[in-house]
Design an enzyme around this catalytic site. Structure first.
Site, PDB file in Angstrom:
ATOM      1  CG  LEU A 114      67.104  77.178  14.483  1.00  0.00           C
ATOM      2  CD1 LEU A 114      67.230  76.296  15.725  1.00  0.00           C
ATOM      3  CD2 LEU A 114      68.177  78.282  14.537  1.00  0.00           C
ATOM      4  CD  GLU A 116      59.595  74.296  14.876  1.00  0.00           C
ATOM      5  OE1 GLU A 116      58.515  74.652  15.431  1.00  0.00           O
ATOM      6  OE2 GLU A 116      60.281  73.339  15.254  1.00  0.00           O
ATOM      7  CB  SER A 121      63.480  86.578  15.484  1.00  0.00           C
ATOM      8  OG  SER A 121      63.510  87.179  14.209  1.00  0.00           O
ATOM      9  CD1 TRP A 145      61.313  80.314   7.522  1.00  0.00           C
ATOM     10  CD2 TRP A 145      60.828  80.802   5.399  1.00  0.00           C
ATOM     11  NE1 TRP A 145      60.253  81.189   7.527  1.00  0.00           N
ATOM     12  CE2 TRP A 145      59.934  81.490   6.235  1.00  0.00           C
ATOM     13  CE3 TRP A 145      60.712  80.950   4.011  1.00  0.00           C
ATOM     14  CZ2 TRP A 145      58.934  82.326   5.738  1.00  0.00           C
ATOM     15  CZ3 TRP A 145      59.714  81.776   3.529  1.00  0.00           C
ATOM     16  CH2 TRP A 145      58.850  82.454   4.381  1.00  0.00           C
ATOM     17  CG  ASP A 229      78.625  82.283  17.808  1.00  0.00           C
ATOM     18  OD1 ASP A 229      77.717  83.121  17.658  1.00  0.00           O
ATOM     19  OD2 ASP A 229      78.979  81.828  18.920  1.00  0.00           O
ATOM     20  CD  GLU A 353      73.732  81.056   8.442  1.00  0.00           C
ATOM     21  OE1 GLU A 353      74.534  81.292   9.337  1.00  0.00           O
ATOM     22  OE2 GLU A 353      73.943  80.242   7.526  1.00  0.00           O
TER      23      GLU A 353
END
Ligand SMILES: Cc1cc2nc3c(=O)[nH]c(=O)nc-3n(C[C@H](O)[C@H](O)[C@H](O)COP(=O)(O)OP(=O)(O)OC[C@H]3O[C@@H](n4cnc5c(N)ncnc54)[C@H](O)[C@@H]3O)c2cc1C
Length: 368
Positions: A114, A116, A121, A145, A229, A353
């Protein structure tokens, strides 16, 4: 019984290598072999796809017990869940059959792409692009990451398919390590979880069949958030395990260490520190386990509980590991004892996360 099984395995086959894995910043192959051998490497995969079919709470207990011995190693079961959950939640039956079987068997690991360089955030600000070309999608861009990058065979990759729609213009895909045009950056040199490889992943005109898209076009960001979640609870589990490892070590040390002619455990100042550590850890555990139950049932307040468990447990892990170093005094500050590693490992649980600031934003938007 599950906890006892994982603890025994972790103490026998994972803990003995934890210091070396950290010191040498190398992948914990012994842990992967031990976890795969005991079918604990990806327990969340449903039985219909060849997996162990563990529920969310059982998965939490596995991750917690592995993290108690070695935080880096706990990222094997944790990231296998993170990487594959988008397929489980939103993928076609064909994708599930194709990718979950090898994961369950231990033939392949799964990573989640996800973040970059310029979209952390603000993940929806990503630039990685996927363009349709006949029966294929062509991906170009950089993910940063990425845990277990290079080791994993499979990657869930979020990419922009319609730049005019921001988060609703993002789609998710499965990319394989062997797809032409996939390559990896050098491993990051990190403060902690040094045994867990973190690398950039590059996509240079990576052409994949259209049926590798996970769910409908434009639903990738929603799938990515829905995944978090559930998986933030696994980071809470990791935090619990790290903190428990530090508390257990400190508890033993204070009985042995003598100052002023008696064990330092006899001093009320030391006892109060241990009491606070155990109290906070137990509160974090109860919150994490009830969040896991909500994950299993997909309750309406899961988003709040997932964020709260991750945020609270990671803050507790940072406090407890820092206090464990304190209880060992100067010895705690050296690599001759495991608590300084645990303190360094705990820090990442407040960051990935979603940072704990982001968790507070999520909680505030989803107050129960
Ligand atoms: C070891 C490691 C492993 C990782 N593994 C993965 C992985 O496998 N897959 C993946 O996709 N990503 C992974 N990540 C990325 C991780 O999720 C991001 O680093 C994280 O989301 C933060 O993004 P950033 O680093 O860009 O920080 P930034 O977003 O630049 O944040 C910097 C600071 O600003 C604060 N901040 C930002 N926005 C706000 C706001 N609106 N309000 C208040 N404060 C704010 C943050 O809380 C933080 O303190 C990993 C990161 C690390 C370090």
């Amino acid at each position: 019984m599950l906890r006892e099984t994982v603890r025994a395995l972790a103490e026998a086959k994972i803990a003995p290598h934890a210091a070396a894995v950290d010191e040498e910043a190398r992948f914990p192959q012994e842990a992967l072999d031990a976890l795969t051998g005991a079918d604990l490497h990806a327990v969340h995969v449903p039985e219909e796809y060849g997996g162990a079919g563990a529920d969310a709470l059982a998965t939490v207990i596995v991750i917690e017990e592995v993290a108690r011995a070695c935080a880096s190693s706990s990222l094997i079961p944790a990231v296998n869940k993170l990487g594959s959950l988008p397929v489980i939640l939103s993928g076609s039956e064909d994708l599930k059959k194709k990718y979950l079987g090898p994961l369950a068997k231990g033939d392949a690991m799964f990573s989640y792409c996800l973040s970059e360089p310029d979209a952390g955030s603000d993940a929806a600000g990503m630039k990685t692009r996927a363009v349709r070309d006949g029966d294929s999608w062509v991906l170009n861009g950089v993910k940063r990451w990425i845990t277990n990058a290079g080791v994993s065979e499979y990657y869930t990759v979020m990419a922009v398919t319609d730049p005019t729609k921001r988060s609703k213009g993002i789609s998710a895909f499965v990319v394989e390590k062997s797809d032409e045009g996939v390559s990896f950056g050098a491993p990051e040199k990190k403060l902690g979880i040094k045994g867990s490889p973190t690398r950039e992943v590059y996509f240079d005109n990576v052409r994949i069949p259209a049926d590798r898209m996970i769910g409908e076009e434009g639903t990738g960001f929603a799938t990515a958030m829905k995944t978090l979640d559930h998986t933030r609870i696994t980071i809470a589990a990791q935090a619990l395990g790290i903190a428990q490892g530090a508390l257990d070590y400190a508890k033993g040390y204070v009985q042995e260490r003598k100052q002023f002619g008696k064990p330092i455990a006899d001093f009320q100042g030391v006892q109060f520190m241990l009491a606070d550590m155990a109290m906070k850890l137990e509160a974090a555990r109860q919150l994490t386990y009830s969040a896991a139950a909500k994950s299993e049932r997909v309750d309406g307040d899961l988003t709040f509980f997932g964020a709260a468990a991750k945020c609270f447990a990671s803050d507790v892990a940072m406090e407890v590991t820092t206090d464990a170093v304190q209880l060992l005094g100067g010895y705690g500050y050296t690599r001759d004892y495991p608590v300084e590693r645990m303190m360094r490992d705990a820090k990442i649980t407040q960051i990935y996360e979603g940072t704990n600031q982001v968790q507070r934003i999520v909680m505030a938007r989803n107050l129960p």
